[in-house]
Design a protein around this motif. Structure first.
Motif, short mmCIF file in Angstrom:
data_model
loop_
_atom_site.label_atom_id
_atom_site.label_comp_id
_atom_site.label_asym_id
_atom_site.label_seq_id
_atom_site.Cartn_x
_atom_site.Cartn_y
_atom_site.Cartn_z
N SER A 19 0.83 -1.22 0.00
CA SER A 19 0.00 0.00 0.00
C SER A 19 0.86 1.26 0.00
O SER A 19 0.46 2.29 -0.55
N ASN A 212 -10.16 -8.46 1.02
CA ASN A 212 -8.95 -8.16 0.24
C ASN A 212 -7.86 -7.55 1.12
O ASN A 212 -7.41 -6.42 0.92
N HIS A 213 -7.45 -8.33 2.13
CA HIS A 213 -6.43 -7.89 3.07
C HIS A 213 -5.34 -8.96 3.19
O HIS A 213 -5.55 -10.12 2.85
N LEU A 244 -3.05 -12.02 -1.80
CA LEU A 244 -2.28 -10.84 -2.20
C LEU A 244 -0.79 -11.13 -2.39
O LEU A 244 -0.08 -10.34 -3.01
N TYR A 284 -7.98 -6.46 -10.68
CA TYR A 284 -8.41 -6.14 -9.32
C TYR A 284 -9.74 -5.39 -9.35
O TYR A 284 -10.67 -5.71 -8.61
N SER A 307 -7.31 -1.08 1.35
CA SER A 307 -8.25 -2.03 0.77
C SER A 307 -9.70 -1.66 1.09
O SER A 307 -10.60 -1.85 0.26
N ASP A 310 -10.51 1.15 -1.25
CA ASP A 310 -10.72 0.63 -2.60
C ASP A 310 -12.17 0.17 -2.77
O ASP A 310 -12.83 0.50 -3.77
#
Length: 384
Positions: A19, A212-213, A244, A284, A307, A310
């Motif tokens: 990130s 999504n982590h 990820l 994504y 995330s 996002d």
């Protein structure tokens, strides 16, 4: 203003999972648009040619990033670039940067951005060290190095009010006077991941959730896994879990094998699909567009989550535990304290179209002030 942006990229082979790099890749061009001359010192360049590039070596571990700042390289870089502002994205490196400036004979302001806090505070004010930074009891040393970094900075930037409160409390406990140095500057949203909620149809009796982590243990992945079992069993929900990292190096697995362990368990759970964007932001975006809602991490020391942003910028309501920054940022109707409450919220998102559309609009609106241009203006105001 000449800005030297010292970026710590912990894993240059998996940029999509970093990130800090994504933040810099969006922010640096916006700073250039605002008139700053930006040099990004990083293992990989920004995607905009207007941002100058000074190649650096990616630290092999998270502890090297904090305890091995590379003084010789710092002095050489500072002498070459002659910055007016040095941005330290690894707060613990700020004392070394101060010493390097002194050795190089350059008078520059040091701005530290607290992307990551190696501690958190409970609701009763108890300081807890982040277990991710506490291998072999290194957590206390990391905390003190962080405090030394705060003391060496002229400006300190944090993502959120929660992060500001925790940083102030930690500084007080370690004898560091922050004075007027602290500024709240949230991260920019990714312009490639923005969707008008008016274009989003509500679920029709069942909903697709996305997690999504990073799957580290310290992100609360065991708690998420427990919730995932509950949601797919008791709510009209199917889940996608993002992988990820892909295949990590043996060194990283040896330091923390928890992502592989949790991924294996989740992959064998009925109703859960493992997916990867393969480092492709278009892929994504498509994965996010195929979901109806997001799930926040269970990390106690969560001062911010790209995330989560996002998902919200794509118009996806995000449900999350009532803790840390999540309780500050996520709509109260989507926060939960128990798995039962989470299942009830997910069920309502799946079956109540009006409720869903209201929260899709609120999610999107919560990111409206996070355009790169708006964040760059706040950033420059904070570091001037």
């Amino acid at each position: 203003m000449r800005v030297l942006y010292l970026l710590n990229v912990s894993n240059s082979s998996q940029l999509a999972a970093d990130s800090g790099f994504t933040f810099a890749d969006m922010l640096a061009p916006a700073l250039a648009d605002a008139g700053a001359e930006v040099t990004m010192a990083s293992p990989v360049p920004a995607g905009d040619d207007r941002v100058h590039f000074a190649p650096t070596i990616s630290p092999s571990t998270k502890y090297r990033a904090r305890f091995d700042p590379g003084m010789d390289a710092l002095v050489t870089l500072i002498r070459d670039r002659r910055p007016e502002v040095v941005v330290a994205n690894q707060i613990e490196a700020a004392p070394a940067i101060r010493a390097a400036l002194l050795e190089a004979g350059v008078d520059a302001l040091i701005a530290g951005y607290c992307h990551y806090l190696p501690f958190s505070f409970t609701d009763t004010g108890v300081l807890e060290l982040d277990p991710a930074m506490n291998d072999r009891d290194l957590g206390r040393s990391v905390l003190l190095a962080f405090a030394a970094g705060l003391a060496a900075c002229d400006r300190i930037l944090v993502h959120s009010s929660t992060a500001a409160s925790w940083t102030t409390a930690a500084a007080d406990r370690t004898g560091v006077d922050l004075g007027g140095k602290l500024h709240i500057v949230p991260a920019p949203r990714d312009t490639r991941l923005v969707r008008d909620p008016a274009d989003i149809p509500p679920p029709e009796g069942w909903a697709a959730g996305i997690y999504n982590h990073r799957l580290y243990a310290h992100y609360g992945t065991a708690r998420f896994t427990q919730l995932a079992h509950r949601l797919v069993a008791d709510a009209p929900v199917r889940l996608t879990v993002m992988d990820l990292f892909g295949t990590r190096s043996p060194e990283r697995v040896r330091l923390d094998p928890s992502p592989e362990r949790h991924l294996k368990e989740l992959a064998t759970t009925d109703g859960v699909t493992i997916a990867s964007d393969q480092g492709d932001r278009v892929r994504y975006r498509n994965l996010l567009a195929g979901a109806h809602f997001g799930i926040a991490p269970f990390r106690p020391g969560c001062p911010w989550s790209m995330s989560v942003i996002d998902c919200q910028a794509m118009g996806l309501p995000v449900i999350g535990p009532r803790t840390g920054w999540l309780a500050e940022h996520i709509d109260n109707e989507l926060l939960f304290d128990t798995d039962e409450q989470a299942a009830q919220i997910a069920h309502r998102l799946a079956t109540d179209a009006e409720f869903y559309l209201v929260h899709a609009k609120r999610a999107h609106a919560s990111t409206a002030d996070l355009t790169p241009a708006a964040v760059a203006a706040r950033y420059l105001e904070a570091i001037k």
